[in-house]
Design an enzyme around this catalytic site. Structure first.
Site, mmCIF file in Angstrom:
data_model
loop_
_atom_site.group_PDB
_atom_site.id
_atom_site.type_symbol
_atom_site.label_atom_id
_atom_site.label_comp_id
_atom_site.label_asym_id
_atom_site.label_seq_id
_atom_site.Cartn_x
_atom_site.Cartn_y
_atom_site.Cartn_z
ATOM 1 N N SER A 18 5.208 32.291 46.791
ATOM 2 C CA SER A 18 6.389 33.162 46.845
ATOM 3 C C SER A 18 5.995 34.641 46.915
ATOM 4 O O SER A 18 5.121 35.115 46.172
ATOM 5 C CB SER A 18 7.255 32.943 45.595
ATOM 6 O OG SER A 18 8.276 33.921 45.573
ATOM 7 N N LYS A 69 18.333 25.584 42.925
ATOM 8 C CA LYS A 69 19.494 26.491 42.982
ATOM 9 C C LYS A 69 20.793 25.811 42.537
ATOM 10 O O LYS A 69 21.629 26.445 41.887
ATOM 11 C CB LYS A 69 19.653 27.060 44.395
ATOM 12 C CG LYS A 69 18.530 28.007 44.787
ATOM 13 C CD LYS A 69 18.737 28.568 46.173
ATOM 14 C CE LYS A 69 17.512 29.359 46.611
ATOM 15 N NZ LYS A 69 17.644 29.913 47.943
ATOM 16 N N ASP A 105 21.648 35.015 48.581
ATOM 17 C CA ASP A 105 21.103 34.565 49.875
ATOM 18 C C ASP A 105 22.005 34.973 51.034
ATOM 19 O O ASP A 105 21.522 35.408 52.087
ATOM 20 C CB ASP A 105 20.934 33.040 49.887
ATOM 21 C CG ASP A 105 19.700 32.585 49.130
ATOM 22 O OD1 ASP A 105 18.702 33.328 49.113
ATOM 23 O OD2 ASP A 105 19.733 31.479 48.555
ATOM 24 N N ALA A 130 22.370 21.510 56.266
ATOM 25 C CA ALA A 130 23.462 21.327 55.303
ATOM 26 C C ALA A 130 22.906 21.207 53.894
ATOM 27 O O ALA A 130 23.505 20.586 53.024
ATOM 28 C CB ALA A 130 24.271 20.078 55.671
ATOM 29 N N ARG A 154 21.017 17.026 60.707
ATOM 30 C CA ARG A 154 20.446 15.702 61.024
ATOM 31 C C ARG A 154 21.307 14.605 60.386
ATOM 32 O O ARG A 154 21.671 13.644 61.033
ATOM 33 C CB ARG A 154 19.012 15.671 60.476
ATOM 34 C CG ARG A 154 18.280 14.399 60.694
ATOM 35 C CD ARG A 154 16.864 14.535 60.211
ATOM 36 N NE ARG A 154 16.765 14.816 58.773
ATOM 37 C CZ ARG A 154 15.631 14.938 58.110
ATOM 38 N NH1 ARG A 154 14.478 14.835 58.753
ATOM 39 N NH2 ARG A 154 15.605 15.180 56.806
ATOM 40 N N THR A 155 21.647 14.778 59.107
ATOM 41 C CA THR A 155 22.553 13.837 58.432
ATOM 42 C C THR A 155 23.947 14.446 58.534
ATOM 43 O O THR A 155 24.336 15.306 57.739
ATOM 44 C CB THR A 155 22.131 13.669 56.947
ATOM 45 O OG1 THR A 155 20.730 13.427 56.904
ATOM 46 C CG2 THR A 155 22.884 12.539 56.271
ATOM 47 N N TYR A 224 9.953 31.924 57.382
ATOM 48 C CA TYR A 224 9.178 33.083 57.830
ATOM 49 C C TYR A 224 7.693 32.755 57.692
ATOM 50 O O TYR A 224 7.316 31.787 57.032
ATOM 51 C CB TYR A 224 9.538 34.342 57.020
ATOM 52 C CG TYR A 224 9.426 34.137 55.539
ATOM 53 C CD1 TYR A 224 10.523 33.711 54.806
ATOM 54 C CD2 TYR A 224 8.206 34.313 54.885
ATOM 55 C CE1 TYR A 224 10.415 33.468 53.454
ATOM 56 C CE2 TYR A 224 8.103 34.083 53.530
ATOM 57 C CZ TYR A 224 9.209 33.652 52.823
ATOM 58 O OH TYR A 224 9.092 33.402 51.493
HETATM 59 P P1 NAP Z 1 17.086 21.653 51.508
HETATM 60 O O1 NAP Z 1 18.228 21.774 50.571
HETATM 61 O O2 NAP Z 1 15.973 20.714 51.196
HETATM 62 O O3 NAP Z 1 17.716 21.252 52.949
HETATM 63 C C1 NAP Z 1 16.876 20.956 54.035
HETATM 64 C C2 NAP Z 1 17.698 20.883 55.306
HETATM 65 O O4 NAP Z 1 16.799 20.737 56.406
HETATM 66 C C3 NAP Z 1 18.635 19.673 55.368
HETATM 67 O O5 NAP Z 1 19.789 20.044 56.091
HETATM 68 C C4 NAP Z 1 17.796 18.647 56.152
HETATM 69 O O6 NAP Z 1 18.554 17.686 56.836
HETATM 70 C C5 NAP Z 1 17.131 19.567 57.147
HETATM 71 N N1 NAP Z 1 15.895 19.005 57.709
HETATM 72 C C6 NAP Z 1 14.727 18.781 57.067
HETATM 73 N N2 NAP Z 1 13.815 18.290 57.915
HETATM 74 C C7 NAP Z 1 14.420 18.192 59.128
HETATM 75 C C8 NAP Z 1 13.990 17.751 60.422
HETATM 76 N N3 NAP Z 1 12.746 17.306 60.620
HETATM 77 N N4 NAP Z 1 14.867 17.796 61.443
HETATM 78 C C9 NAP Z 1 16.125 18.262 61.232
HETATM 79 N N5 NAP Z 1 16.595 18.691 60.040
HETATM 80 C C10 NAP Z 1 15.740 18.651 58.994
HETATM 81 O O7 NAP Z 1 16.384 23.059 51.759
HETATM 82 P P2 NAP Z 1 17.108 24.502 51.699
HETATM 83 O O8 NAP Z 1 17.074 25.045 50.328
HETATM 84 O O9 NAP Z 1 18.429 24.379 52.370
HETATM 85 O O10 NAP Z 1 16.098 25.393 52.562
HETATM 86 C C11 NAP Z 1 16.033 25.256 53.980
HETATM 87 C C12 NAP Z 1 15.009 26.241 54.538
HETATM 88 O O11 NAP Z 1 15.478 27.569 54.407
HETATM 89 C C13 NAP Z 1 13.665 26.181 53.798
HETATM 90 O O12 NAP Z 1 12.640 26.092 54.774
HETATM 91 C C14 NAP Z 1 13.585 27.490 53.046
HETATM 92 O O13 NAP Z 1 12.253 27.961 52.967
HETATM 93 C C15 NAP Z 1 14.454 28.410 53.896
HETATM 94 N N6 NAP Z 1 15.068 29.489 53.107
HETATM 95 C C16 NAP Z 1 14.734 30.781 53.410
HETATM 96 C C17 NAP Z 1 15.311 31.820 52.702
HETATM 97 C C18 NAP Z 1 14.955 33.240 53.040
HETATM 98 O O14 NAP Z 1 15.246 34.125 52.222
HETATM 99 N N7 NAP Z 1 14.384 33.514 54.201
HETATM 100 C C19 NAP Z 1 16.228 31.552 51.667
HETATM 101 C C20 NAP Z 1 16.558 30.231 51.399
HETATM 102 C C21 NAP Z 1 15.953 29.197 52.114
HETATM 103 P P3 NAP Z 1 19.034 16.323 56.093
HETATM 104 O O15 NAP Z 1 20.253 16.693 55.319
HETATM 105 O O16 NAP Z 1 19.293 15.402 57.231
HETATM 106 O O17 NAP Z 1 17.896 15.878 55.217
#
Ligand code: NAP
Length: 279
Positions: A18, A69, A105, A130, A154-155, A224
């Site tokens: 981080s 979160k 966020d 999602a 995806r889902t 990123y």
């Molecule tokens: P999360 O709750 O685990 O959700 C993951 C999401 O990605 C779900 O919608 C999942 O789909 C989808 N996914 C995973 N693998 C996939 C694939 N191979 N093909 C298509 N869809 C896929 O994670 P999150 O907290 O939402 O975080 C998502 C991303 O945002 C992370 O990489 C995180 O590092 C980034 N992020 C960045 C910031 C920033 O400040 N830049 C802030 C927050 C998060 P399913 O529902 O089908 O499993």
């Protein structure tokens, strides 16, 4: 003036990479605020007991990252309106032995889009994903007033749940919410696509088919520090693209403002992180 450093940390699993400690220390330097900021790897099962310890150890605030979160939202004694709406907490303030939860966020994403000249108003925009991040930015994305905000994942059932959760809020802001099949090329190309999936870490393929991106599409990946398949797809289509570093910095700035009542200058942080060889 009290010069005893206040104690902060980012908690999540994993957190070892981080950038939050570096960003908060750079902000603190702008105001000569003494503070300590740790990274603490905490798993979901430990969160409740650890939060109690943070209170007794006199922590002033915590940033919360993946996958905590939503659990943090459930465990805070008091929540901002946006944390209630998004059911997500990434910023905890600890005062009088109580946990106050907020989420930054969404404002982080919107401020980064604004700084990059990206306009959401009256666009046909697509939010991919999602999970926690997609839900956390929904209130601010809707407030950006796209004419239609498409949701896909995806889902797909999870996008449908999001649509029903956010439909009243969207209507109140005159925004049409629609669920789109993730493989549907017919709705494209979109004006703005925000990739809130973690696919860039786990897959060699973009989560989206060709046909939804044109050279006029703005593509934003919340990930990123790496060229994701989605960003490569944007480059192939000669689209404008951005990664999520600016969002990370802006969400941290809003957390800093909540804790210290001071708004840091974010414009120098990317350069500072590069000088420190952290990006
Ligand atoms: P999360 O709750 O685990 O959700 C993951 C999401 O990605 C779900 O919608 C999942 O789909 C989808 N996914 C995973 N693998 C996939 C694939 N191979 N093909 C298509 N869809 C896929 O994670 P999150 O907290 O939402 O975080 C998502 C991303 O945002 C992370 O990489 C995180 O590092 C980034 N992020 C960045 C910031 C920033 O400040 N830049 C802030 C927050 C998060 P399913 O529902 O089908 O499993």
């Amino acid at each position: 003036m009290n010069t005893t450093p206040k104690q902060f940390a980012v908690i999540g699993h994993p957190v070892n990479h981080s950038l939050s400690p570096h960003i908060h220390l750079l902000f603190a330097g702008q105001f000569n605020i003494p503070l300590n900021y740790d990274r603490l790897d905490i798993e979901r099962e430990e969160l409740l007991s650890q939060l109690e310890q943070f209170k007794s150890q006199r922590f002033s605030g915590l940033n919360v990252t993946l996958p905590l979160k939503h659990d943090a939202y459930l465990l805070c004694q008091s929540l901002s309106d946006k944390a209630k709406l998004t059911e997500s907490v990434n910023t905890i303030s600890i005062r009088d032995n109580q946990l106050f939860g907020d989420t930054t966020d969404g404002i982080g994403l919107i401020r980064d889009l604004i700084s990059k000249g990206v306009k959401l108003k009256n666009t046909r925009s697509l939010l991919v994903g999602a999970g926690g991040a997609a839900n956390a930015v929904m209130a601010d994305l809707i407030k950006g007033r796209p004419s239609t905000l498409y949701l896909t994942n995806r889902t797909i059932e999870k996008s449908m749940l999001m649509e029903s959760h956010w439909s009243d809020f969207a209507k109140n802001h005159s925004v049409t919410l629609k669920v789109a099949d993730i493989n549907d090329r017919e709705q494209g190309p979109y004006d703005v696509i925000i990739n809130a999936t973690s696919a860039g870490f786990t897959s060699e393929l973009s989560p989206l088919p060709d046909g939804v991106i044109s050279n006029n599409t703005i593509c934003y990946d919340m990930i990123y520090g790496r060229e994701t398949p989605f960003i490569r797809q944007a480059i192939e289509h000669k689209a404008t693209w951005h990664d999520g570093l600016g969002m990370l910095i802006e969400q941290a700035a809003e957390s800093f403002r909540i804790w210290h009542d001071k708004t840091p200058d974010t414009s120098t942080i990317k350069g500072d992180l590069a000088l420190l060889k952290l990006i």
